[in-house]
Design an enzyme around this catalytic site. Structure first.
Site, mmCIF file in Angstrom:
data_model
loop_
_atom_site.group_PDB
_atom_site.id
_atom_site.type_symbol
_atom_site.label_atom_id
_atom_site.label_comp_id
_atom_site.label_asym_id
_atom_site.label_seq_id
_atom_site.Cartn_x
_atom_site.Cartn_y
_atom_site.Cartn_z
ATOM 1 N N HIS A 155 0.834 -1.205 0.000
ATOM 2 C CA HIS A 155 0.000 0.000 0.000
ATOM 3 C C HIS A 155 0.869 1.255 0.000
ATOM 4 O O HIS A 155 0.649 2.179 -0.794
ATOM 5 C CB HIS A 155 -0.916 -0.019 1.227
ATOM 6 C CG HIS A 155 -1.660 1.249 1.468
ATOM 7 N ND1 HIS A 155 -2.970 1.431 1.074
ATOM 8 C CD2 HIS A 155 -1.286 2.416 2.065
ATOM 9 C CE1 HIS A 155 -3.357 2.653 1.422
ATOM 10 N NE2 HIS A 155 -2.352 3.261 2.021
ATOM 11 N N GLU A 156 1.866 1.289 0.873
ATOM 12 C CA GLU A 156 2.711 2.480 0.970
ATOM 13 C C GLU A 156 3.575 2.656 -0.276
ATOM 14 O O GLU A 156 3.763 3.773 -0.763
ATOM 15 C CB GLU A 156 3.580 2.403 2.234
ATOM 16 C CG GLU A 156 2.787 2.387 3.527
ATOM 17 C CD GLU A 156 1.889 3.601 3.700
ATOM 18 O OE1 GLU A 156 2.200 4.682 3.141
ATOM 19 O OE2 GLU A 156 0.865 3.478 4.391
ATOM 20 N N GLU A 217 -5.949 6.835 -1.279
ATOM 21 C CA GLU A 217 -5.833 5.697 -0.370
ATOM 22 C C GLU A 217 -6.463 4.446 -0.970
ATOM 23 O O GLU A 217 -5.915 3.343 -0.874
ATOM 24 C CB GLU A 217 -6.493 6.032 0.971
ATOM 25 C CG GLU A 217 -5.822 7.144 1.755
ATOM 26 C CD GLU A 217 -4.427 6.784 2.242
ATOM 27 O OE1 GLU A 217 -4.046 5.598 2.124
ATOM 28 O OE2 GLU A 217 -3.727 7.683 2.719
#
Length: 306
Positions: A155-156, A217
């Site tokens: 995700h990051e 996100e």
């Protein structure tokens, strides 16, 4: 496309139309290849990012990352290379990073780095240029399995690959420079005016503390699942991860959740993406998808996830 001379109108309207012309030109030139074919599908990256020089933003990120490490080392909070959790995170990164280039070819040139900071914060980030940090509060507080840690890291990394930080820098720079636009000529805008660039690359905040939009996100969730699955980590761990997050944040959400979509919404979206990523995971494991056992987390009250 209209020539810039046709965009001349008096006052602030002319400025807005000038900026629109510039953004339109940038968008027309933005033809970066998408990660097409199997796996998840997302749209093109925002053309706004083209208002901020990539090299300058990555240089700023590297400086901030170095300063963060120095500060952590002074506080005896930078975990050494020999620490088991550091070795664990770097092993996970070694599997994820090779699958980053398909999302951003420039990532092949990044000097990837990952470190662990001793802190109760439930947090992790990846800065532009591949500078990653995890906090012990995230690993230990949630007792992350390797699969769950890979989901977080994917995700990051996805934020950096999709250049969300660069986009945010551009938006921040435009907002900060809004009052000065009346005095900025077209040539200066197209050349990335120094004041605008300074404001943008400074972000008005630390790059380690970026708060992305909910759309960013959600996109990072989707791309992160794809990267993790290709690296051999079970994407269903994302569902378990957010179930853990929900249990840990009933009173107050941790920093890592500060601007994220609601956990239940993320779980629903992750489940929607499983048909696209589970075949990738099964292929990496070398088994038919139907023979994959349910994902089991290390928390008893989280049910197996099929």
């Amino acid at each position: 496309m209209q020539t810039m001379s046709k965009c001349r109108l008096p006052g602030r309207l002319a400025i807005l139309l000038t900026l629109a012309c510039a953004l339109g030109a940038a968008q027309a030139q933005a033809r970066e290849p998408e990660a097409a074919g199997e796996g998840v599908q997302v749209g093109k990256m925002s053309s706004l990012r083209n208002l901020v020089p990539q090299e300058q933003l990555e240089a700023s990120a590297a400086q901030q990352y170095t300063a963060m490490k120095q500060q952590a080392q002074q506080q005896n909070a930078l975990m050494p290379d020999s620490h088991p959790q550091v070795r664990r995170l770097r092993a996970i990164a070694d599997k994820l990073v090779p699958h980053a280039v398909r999302w951003n070819p420039h990532a092949a040139e990044w000097k990837w780095e990952i470190n662990l900071i001793a802190s109760k914060d439930v947090n992790a980030f990846c800065m532009p240029g591949g500078k990653i940090a995890f906090y012990t509060g995230l690993l230990d507080g949630l007792q992350l399995t390797d699969d769950e840690a890979a989901i977080v890291m994917g995700h990051e990394i996805a934020h950096a690959l999709r250049e969300h930080g660069r986009e945010r820098a551009a938006k921040s720079g435009l907002a900060n420079a809004g009052a000065k636009l009346a005095g900025i000529g077209l040539a200066a805008i197209l050349g990335i005016d120094a004041n605008l660039t300074t404001a943008a690359t400074g972000l008005g905040a630390n790059l380690t503390m970026l708060k992305f939009s909910r759309d960013d996100e959600s996109e990072a969730d989707v791309v992160g699942l794809d990267i993790a699955a290709r690296a051999g980590y079970d994407p269903r761990a994302g569902v378990a991860l957010w179930q853990k997050m929900g249990k840990s944040s009933q009173n107050a959400p941790p920093q890592w959740l500060s601007s994220h979509p609601a956990g239940q919404n993320r779980i629903v979206e992750m489940r929607k993406q499983l048909p696209a990523v589970m075949p990738l995971y099964a292929r990496t494991k070398g088994v038919p998808q139907k023979s994959l056992p349910p994902y089991r987390s290390n928390v008893k009250d989280i049910a197996p996830i099929s």
